[in-house]
Structure formats: structure tokens, C-alpha cells
Design an enzyme around this catalytic site. Structure first.
Site, PDB file in Angstrom:
ATOM      1  CG  HIS A  69      38.963  34.682  42.079  1.00 13.55           C
ATOM      2  ND1 HIS A  69      40.044  35.047  42.191  1.00 13.55           N
ATOM      3  CD2 HIS A  69      39.045  35.615  40.404  1.00 13.55           C
ATOM      4  CE1 HIS A  69      41.433  34.896  41.004  1.00 13.55           C
ATOM      5  NE2 HIS A  69      40.228  34.812  40.245  1.00 13.55           N
ATOM      6  CG  ASP A 100      39.588  38.235  38.559  1.00  8.22           C
ATOM      7  OD1 ASP A 100      40.186  37.703  38.780  1.00  8.22           O
ATOM      8  OD2 ASP A 100      38.598  37.905  38.332  1.00  8.22           O
ATOM      9  CG  HIS A 121      44.893  35.945  39.615  1.00 13.09           C
ATOM     10  ND1 HIS A 121      44.862  34.632  39.071  1.00 13.09           N
ATOM     11  CD2 HIS A 121      44.191  36.947  39.348  1.00 13.09           C
ATOM     12  CE1 HIS A 121      43.469  34.486  39.037  1.00 13.09           C
ATOM     13  NE2 HIS A 121      42.790  35.851  38.787  1.00 13.09           N
ATOM     14  CG  HIS A 126      39.638  39.699  33.072  1.00 14.00           C
ATOM     15  ND1 HIS A 126      39.369  40.300  34.628  1.00 14.00           N
ATOM     16  CD2 HIS A 126      39.403  37.958  33.610  1.00 14.00           C
ATOM     17  CE1 HIS A 126      40.412  38.881  35.107  1.00 14.00           C
ATOM     18  NE2 HIS A 126      40.203  37.626  34.815  1.00 14.00           N
TER      19      HIS A 126
HETATM   20 ZN   LIG Z   1      40.625  36.153  37.876  1.00 13.41          ZN
END
Ligand SMILES: [Zn+2]
Length: 287
Positions: free
Chosen positions: A247, A251, A91, A273
């Protein structure tokens, strides 16, 4: 040199210039994994890239962040920097890259970046407090010669050559509160600040309870993540009706920032991720 006021209307117009911070700024807050207070000082830096040093071990050499340092992508993006591990970088990196900062020194105390409210907004506010300093034209990232696609199960990320930086994310969850969501935009500092930075991390009640019980998210709390219980949210209101997919895009940007902003159009379908950082690594090796 351009000094920013607190107003977000004075962010750089685009990503054509290199910028650093105008002055140091510090924040502390709970770390997601340890639950302990983590501290971070952002400092101006002239060399390109994001560099990490240690407030608690100033003798250690600085590390320039790079996708090859990614060591864990389960709950956040964690990096192995020589002998130190640094978790929950995404973030903060999204905030730096998003507002147009291309050079910065991150001085860290402890093993993770503070989670703050689970979004990039507190970092944007910290940066706005000190403003940006121009470093001249930004070297143009080399254009992709061919599309890159990476797949994991039903999830995929793809980067296509593009003059403009466009990001898109789509998510699909069986929980009716989230369902199917798509968000895309042409990224500019102002668009990032207004449309992406405020979007918070989200999780599922059952999963959050399991992780808390397992001691994996000692710092997890209802003020640093949106928690979904299937049909609704445990801690409304949402900041955007489609806050979860925004969001995801946050990311994606934070993970890509490990390689610098790409000259590409990027789409992440049910991204993670793991996929985002693998794409960052592929973008580096293709350039
Ligand atoms: Zn995140």
C-alpha cells in the site's frame, strides 16, 4: 483503438502509449474525512494529464493536476484547486497512472474522492468496465540528469535516473504485525493491477480511535482500512502477507502521478505523502 474486456490480461503492455478512458464511468462512496457520500465521474479526455472539474459546480474552470497544488499530507493527499479543496486523491491517481491512463477528466461532487475499500482495486475495476482508448505515442518524460534525494527525519525518498520505471518502498514499524517490509517491482500496468492495486490502507487501532473521536475520519470504518492492534489485525484476512508495504508503494505511485510517471528508479524508505509529493514537485522542477 483497443477495447478492454473485464479481464485484466488486456491492460497495456507498458507505458509507451498515451491512453484515456473509452467511456465515462461513475462511482460513489463514503468520503474518509466527511463521512458523507462522495461521487466521482471519470471521463475520456484528449489533453495530456489529469484534469478536475466539478459535478456540483460545472461553471468552474477545469484544473490540471500538478504537485504545486498539494495543500495537506497528514492523513491523505489533499489539493487546493483554485477555490476548492479536494482530498484523498492518491488511490484514484495511482489506479489511473498504474493501468496506463495518461489523460482523464475527473468530475467530482464534494470535497473528496470516495475512499471505496481503501485500495485502488475498485478504481481499476471501474476503468476495466469501460476500457481504455489509445491516444498515440506518449511523449517521453525527460530523463533525470542527477539523482534527487529528499529527507525528513529518518525517512527519505530518492529518485535515480533509469530507463525503466522501478519503484521500491520499505517500512519499519515496532508493531510485530507489520515489522520491517520491503517491496520493489518494475512497474507495468499488469504488475500494478496484480501486485499493488488490491493493497489497502492500514492504520493503528489506538490512532484510528483518536482520529474518530476527533471527528477527523468520519468515514473511517473496518471495511475501508486494515486496522492493526500491534500483534495482529482487527479485521483480517490480509490480501497479501506484506499488504502494508504494497500500500505504501500504491501511495507513492499515486502521489508521483501528480507529476506524471517519472523516468526513474524511486525508493521510499518510511515514505509519507509529504515526502512523496515533495519528490513529485522536485521531479517537475528538474525536468
Ligand atoms: Zn493510501
Amino acid at each position: 483503438m483497443e477495447i478492454l474486456s473485464n479481464s485484466v490480461t488486456f491492460w497495456p503492455r507498458d507505458y509507451s502509449q498515451a491512453w484515456t478512458l473509452n467511456a465515462p464511468v461513475e462511482r460513489s462512496g463514503v468520503g474518509l474525512h466527511s463521512g458523507a457520500t462522495a461521487r466521482l465521474r471519470l471521463e475520456p479526455f484528449e489533453q495530456a494529464g489529469y484534469w478536475v472539474g466539478w459535478l456540483d459546480a460545472p461553471e468552474l474552470p477545469l484544473s490540471q493536476l500538478h504537485p504545486s497544488q498539494v495543500c495537506e499530507t497528514q492523513l491523505c493527499t489533499a489539493l487546493q484547486l483554485d477555490q476548492r479543496r479536494l482530498a484523498t486523491v492518491e488511490h484514484l491517481l495511482a489506479a489511473l497512472a498504474g493501468v496506463g491512463i495518461s489523460s482523464a477528466l475527473l468530475l467530482v461532487d464534494g470535497p473528496e474522492i470516495p475512499l471505496m475499500d481503501g485500495s485502488a482495486q475498485p478504481w481499476v475495476e471501474a476503468i476495466a468496465e469501460v476500457g481504455l482508448k489509445a491516444l498515440g505515442p506518449r511523449p517521453v518524460a525527460s530523463a533525470l540528469s542527477a539523482p534527487i534525494t529528499l529527507q525528513h527525519g529518518q525517512s527519505f525518498v530518492t529518485a535515480l535516473p533509469s530507463e525503466r520505471l522501478r519503484l521500491a518502498a520499505a517500512i519499519e514499524f515496532p508493531q510485530p504485525a507489520i515489522g520491517r517490509q520491503l517491496f520493489s517491482l518494475e512497474l507495468t500496468p499488469e504488475a500494478f493491477v496484480e501486485q499493488i492495486a488490491p493493497a489497502r490502507t492500514f492504520g493503528f487501532k489506538q490512532q484510528v480511535e483518536q482520529l474518530l473521536a476527533a471527528g477527523l475520519i468520519k468515514g473511517g470504518a473496518l471495511d475501508n482500512a486494515l486496522v492493526c492492534d500491534g500483534d495482529g489485525w482487527v479485521n483480517p484476512p490480509l490480501r497479501f502477507a506484506d499488504e502494508p508495504v504494497r500500500h505504501k508503494l500504491l501511495d507513492l505511485l499515486g502521489d508521483l502521478a501528480l507529476a506524471g510517471l517519472p523516468q526513474a528508479q524511486v525508493f521510499a524508505f518510511r515514505g509519507s505523502h509529504g515526502l512523496h509529493t515533495a519528490l513529485a514537485a522536485a521531479l517537475v522542477s528538474s525536468s
